[in-house]
Structures are given as structure tokens and as C-alpha cells.
Scaffold this motif. Structure first.
Motif, PDB file in Angstrom:
ATOM      1  N   VAL A 260       0.961  -1.248  -0.084  1.00 49.75           N
ATOM      2  CA  VAL A 260      -0.107  -0.148  -0.023  1.00 49.75           C
ATOM      3  C   VAL A 260       1.023   1.291   0.041  1.00 49.75           C
ATOM      4  O   VAL A 260       1.837   1.342   0.856  1.00 49.75           O
ATOM      5  CB  VAL A 260      -0.704   0.025   1.149  1.00 49.75           C
ATOM      6  N   SER A 261       0.703   2.246  -1.005  1.00 42.71           N
ATOM      7  CA  SER A 261       1.638   3.294  -0.964  1.00 42.71           C
ATOM      8  C   SER A 261       0.511   4.528  -1.234  1.00 42.71           C
ATOM      9  O   SER A 261      -0.511   4.532  -1.699  1.00 42.71           O
ATOM     10  CB  SER A 261       2.522   3.025  -2.276  1.00 42.71           C
ATOM     11  N   GLU A 262       1.090   5.669  -1.002  1.00 38.94           N
ATOM     12  CA  GLU A 262       0.398   7.079  -1.366  1.00 38.94           C
ATOM     13  C   GLU A 262       0.576   7.306  -2.916  1.00 38.94           C
ATOM     14  O   GLU A 262       1.472   6.763  -3.627  1.00 38.94           O
ATOM     15  CB  GLU A 262       1.427   8.192  -0.862  1.00 38.94           C
ATOM     16  N   ARG A 263      -0.617   7.637  -3.349  1.00 37.22           N
ATOM     17  CA  ARG A 263      -0.749   7.584  -4.758  1.00 37.22           C
ATOM     18  C   ARG A 263      -0.038   8.648  -5.365  1.00 37.22           C
ATOM     19  O   ARG A 263       0.091   8.513  -6.572  1.00 37.22           O
ATOM     20  CB  ARG A 263      -2.252   7.996  -4.988  1.00 37.22           C
ATOM     21  N   SER A 264       0.748   9.682  -4.815  1.00 41.38           N
ATOM     22  CA  SER A 264       1.546  10.789  -5.655  1.00 41.38           C
ATOM     23  C   SER A 264       2.950  10.223  -5.799  1.00 41.38           C
ATOM     24  O   SER A 264       3.644  10.808  -6.330  1.00 41.38           O
ATOM     25  CB  SER A 264       1.547  11.948  -4.941  1.00 41.38           C
ATOM     26  N   PHE A 265       3.341   9.041  -5.109  1.00 37.47           N
ATOM     27  CA  PHE A 265       4.631   8.460  -5.038  1.00 37.47           C
ATOM     28  C   PHE A 265       4.844   7.773  -6.436  1.00 37.47           C
ATOM     29  O   PHE A 265       5.364   6.627  -6.568  1.00 37.47           O
ATOM     30  CB  PHE A 265       4.959   7.439  -3.919  1.00 37.47           C
ATOM     31  N   THR A 266       4.977   8.587  -7.636  1.00 34.51           N
ATOM     32  CA  THR A 266       4.977   8.129  -8.863  1.00 34.51           C
ATOM     33  C   THR A 266       6.248   7.275  -9.167  1.00 34.51           C
ATOM     34  O   THR A 266       6.181   6.187  -9.598  1.00 34.51           O
ATOM     35  CB  THR A 266       4.967   9.130  -9.858  1.00 34.51           C
ATOM     36  N   ARG A 267       7.370   7.868  -8.692  1.00 31.36           N
ATOM     37  CA  ARG A 267       8.651   6.919  -9.065  1.00 31.36           C
ATOM     38  C   ARG A 267       8.650   5.829  -8.238  1.00 31.36           C
ATOM     39  O   ARG A 267       8.982   4.798  -8.941  1.00 31.36           O
ATOM     40  CB  ARG A 267       9.694   7.910  -8.880  1.00 31.36           C
ATOM     41  N   LEU A 268       8.538   5.681  -7.067  1.00 29.55           N
ATOM     42  CA  LEU A 268       8.507   4.694  -6.160  1.00 29.55           C
ATOM     43  C   LEU A 268       7.560   3.535  -6.514  1.00 29.55           C
ATOM     44  O   LEU A 268       7.768   2.324  -6.863  1.00 29.55           O
ATOM     45  CB  LEU A 268       8.122   4.889  -4.738  1.00 29.55           C
ATOM     46  N   ASN A 269       6.126   4.020  -6.939  1.00 29.71           N
ATOM     47  CA  ASN A 269       5.167   3.061  -7.385  1.00 29.71           C
ATOM     48  C   ASN A 269       5.500   2.320  -8.688  1.00 29.71           C
ATOM     49  O   ASN A 269       5.152   1.151  -8.958  1.00 29.71           O
ATOM     50  CB  ASN A 269       3.814   3.795  -7.357  1.00 29.71           C
ATOM     51  N   GLY A 270       6.210   3.102  -9.499  1.00 31.51           N
ATOM     52  CA  GLY A 270       6.420   2.551 -10.788  1.00 31.51           C
ATOM     53  C   GLY A 270       7.656   1.515 -10.572  1.00 31.51           C
ATOM     54  O   GLY A 270       7.552   0.528 -11.120  1.00 31.51           O
ATOM     55  N   TRP A 271       8.552   1.934  -9.759  1.00 30.93           N
ATOM     56  CA  TRP A 271       9.756   0.760  -9.497  1.00 30.93           C
ATOM     57  C   TRP A 271       9.003  -0.176  -8.891  1.00 30.93           C
ATOM     58  O   TRP A 271       9.464  -1.722  -9.364  1.00 30.93           O
ATOM     59  CB  TRP A 271      10.716   1.277  -8.421  1.00 30.93           C
ATOM     60  N   LEU A 272       8.131  -0.338  -7.967  1.00 32.15           N
ATOM     61  CA  LEU A 272       7.532  -1.463  -7.253  1.00 32.15           C
ATOM     62  C   LEU A 272       6.997  -2.328  -8.116  1.00 32.15           C
ATOM     63  O   LEU A 272       6.937  -3.709  -8.290  1.00 32.15           O
ATOM     64  CB  LEU A 272       6.532  -0.912  -6.151  1.00 32.15           C
ATOM     65  N   ARG A 273       6.126  -1.722  -9.260  1.00 33.34           N
ATOM     66  CA  ARG A 273       5.579  -2.682 -10.206  1.00 33.34           C
ATOM     67  C   ARG A 273       6.332  -3.117 -11.180  1.00 33.34           C
ATOM     68  O   ARG A 273       6.034  -4.150 -11.575  1.00 33.34           O
ATOM     69  CB  ARG A 273       4.385  -1.529 -11.113  1.00 33.34           C
ATOM     70  N   GLU A 274       7.441  -2.480 -11.438  1.00 34.05           N
ATOM     71  CA  GLU A 274       8.492  -3.022 -12.239  1.00 34.05           C
ATOM     72  C   GLU A 274       9.012  -4.389 -11.608  1.00 34.05           C
ATOM     73  O   GLU A 274       9.426  -5.390 -12.372  1.00 34.05           O
ATOM     74  CB  GLU A 274       9.825  -2.049 -12.607  1.00 34.05           C
TER      75      GLU A 274
END
Length: 304
Positions: A260-274
Motif C-alpha cells: 500500500v503506497s501513497e498515490r502521488s509516489f509516482t517514481r516509487l510506485n513505478g519501481w515497485l510495479r516493475e
């Protein structure tokens, strides 16, 4: 009865105490601020509104329930900030440790008595007064116990220094089978970008063998480097000062594959999905203004 079981940060979550933003009281006066980020927003007139924080926490609760997690909430105390349940207690293996928190936050622990009543009293540890410790500084990770601390001679000057060396020694005695690894954290009462309030403000494991890390949160370069070597540089998402300030390392794992992550953490959330994670995005930026985020507002009770 609840059978406590927490051996790491990411195993499948079964039961958790999620704080509450209901009746969190008026905007604090500057001298009442617990941390520099809250102070910053108090002075700027941007301190979060209760209704916004309640909505954010309900969004988080909805995600937890979606994954079948048993979610407990504290009893609401009028005009009391009860968002950050990680501060008041934490679980290691089958023991719940009562945090030694700032004195005027003692009521928050009393507000989870309905949960504690479901736990065998022999499983609850109450440290002596000289042991200062909060859950944001304590991370079980299999055979390790990672602990954030500050042992400078000026410890008493920092309202942001929450876990002392006595706590590190206490945890070694209580959990002799754990390898207790402590980390000296950078503290500031006035500059939120130079303050690691807790260990989870500059570091957190994700998945089975990865981590989010911020170099400048650590006072001792060798201790930061130990974590880099332990996880491996290619398994680490290094965050910069602004991302640390926004609380990028304070996400929360429901399982090894779901974060679960904050929706504005674009760089982190992209890395996690990768890396193959499912990322559940929620709005949590208003709560983040108080120098705490998703991990800070949870007290996991059962994983596995």
C-alpha cells in the motif's frame, strides 16, 4: 484469543490495529508540535483538517479489508490525535511490547484495551521507565531485529529522538535469539528534511529481499552501507531528501507481493510495479504532513 505472530515486515497480514483520525482535536499550538514537519504546517496554516484525514484512513481501511485483514480501531478519545498506532506498541514474534512514548500520549495505549484483552497478559511486555522506544524504530526481519536509535549526549534536547540505547539493550535481553542491529539516525527539531523521526522514515524492507532506503537518514555511513550490503545495491530503491520528506519509505506491506503506497509516489510506485508488486494506491498526503504515513498508522498483530 489473539495469537500474536510477527517475524518480519511483509508476510501475509492477518490482523492489525489501524489508528483513527476521528476527534483528533484542534490544530496544535507551535510549542505543542511533536516533530518539525507538523510545526512547519502549523506555522504555514496548512495543517491537515480532520475530515480529510478521516477520509484518507478510511481509504486505507478499505484496502486492508479488501485483502481479508481483520482491522481493529482504537476507541475514540475526544480531542486526541490517535492516528499513529505504531508509536504506542509493537509486536515481535509472539510478544507485544508497550512503547515508552511521550507522557501525554499514554491515553492512546488505554484506547486499545479492547484489543489487549484478547491477548494473553504474559505476552505483553512493559519496559522500565529508562527504556525509551517507539514502534517506528523497531523492525523484525526474520532472524534480525533492526532498531533505529540516537545515542548522542544531547539526546534529551531532541523531541525527535524516540528510542535510546537502553531500548536497544532491553530488546537484546528480551529477544536473545534475535540479532539486534541498531542504526544511529539523524535528528533535527526544526528541519524536517534533516530529521529521520523513526527508522521507518528512512528505511523499510519490501517483498522478501528488497528495501527502500535514504542515505542521509543515517548518521553513521558504515551502518547505512551495512544495509546496502545486506540487501544488495540492485535490490534497493534509494530515495532522495525530498522523497524522504514526503515519506516514501513509510509504505505498508499486506503481503510479500502487495504494497500500500501513497498515490502521488509516482517514481516509487513505478519501481515497485516493475519488480512485480501489486501497488494499492491511497490518498495519504494530508496525514503525511504530521511526519508519519502508512506504516506509522498501523500496529500489525498477526502475519503469516
Amino acid at each position: 484469543m489473539l495469537e500474536l505472530r510477527i517475524t518480519d515486515e511483509t508476510s501475509r497480514l492477518r490482523a492489525v490495529v489501524l489508528g483513527t483520525a476521528e476527534s483528533c482535536g484542534p490544530v496544535p499550538r507551535p510549542e505543542e508540535a511533536y516533530d518539525p514537519k507538523s510545526l512547519e504546517h502549523i506555522l504555514a496554516g496548512t495543517y491537515p483538517r480532520e475530515a480529510d484525514m478521516v477520509a484518507e484512513m478510511e481509504a486505507f481501511a478499505g484496502v486492508l479489508q479488501k485483502y481479508g485483514v481483520k482491522v481493529f480501531r482504537p476507541e475514540v478519545i475526544e480531542d486526541c490525535n490517535q492516528i499513529f498506532s505504531r508509536d504506542i506498541a509493537f509486536v515481535i514474534d509472539d510478544k507485544l511490547v508497550k512503547a515508552n512514548i511521550l507522557p501525554d500520549r499514554e491515553r492512546e495505549f488505554d484506547a486499545i484495551m479492547h484489543v489487549l484483552d484478547q491477548i494473553d497478559r504474559e505476552q505483553v511486555l512493559v519496559p522500565p521507565p529508562e527504556v525509551h522506544v517507539e514502534g517506528g524504530d523497531v523492525m523484525p526481519w526474520n532472524e534480525y531485529l533492526f532498531v533505529g536509535t540516537y545515542s548522542g549526549a544531547d539526546y534529551a534536547r531532541y523531541i525527535t529522538a524516540r528510542t535510546n540505547r537502553a531500548a536497544v539493550e532491553y530488546l537484546k535481553r528480551q529477544f536473545p535469539r534475535k540479532k539486534v542491529k541498531s542504526f544511529e539516525l539523524r535528528k533535527s527539531n526544526t528541519n524536517a528534511r534533516e530529521n529521520a523521526l523513526h527508522l521507518d522514515c528512512c528505511f523499510q524492507p519490501v517483498g522478501k529481499d528488497m528495501a527502500i532506503l535514504h542515505r542521509n537518514g543515517f548518521l553513521v555511513e558504515e551502518e547505512y552501507q551495512w544495509l546496502v550490503d545486506f540487501f544488495g545495491r540492485d535490490k534497493i530503491f534509494e530515495i532522495d531528501q525530498e522523497e524522504m520528506y514526503q515519506m516514501f519509505s513509510n509504505v505498508f506491506s499486506i503481503s510479500p507481493g502487495v504494497v500500500v503506497s501513497e498515490r502521488s509516489f509516482t517514481r516509487l510506485n513505478g519501481w515497485l510495479r516493475e519488480q512485480g508488486f501489486t501497488v494499492e494506491e491511497v490518498p495519504y498526503a494530508e496525514i503525511g504532513k504530521q511526519e508519519g504515513l502508512l506504516r506509522c498508522s498501523t500496529l500489525p498483530l498477526v502475519r503469516g
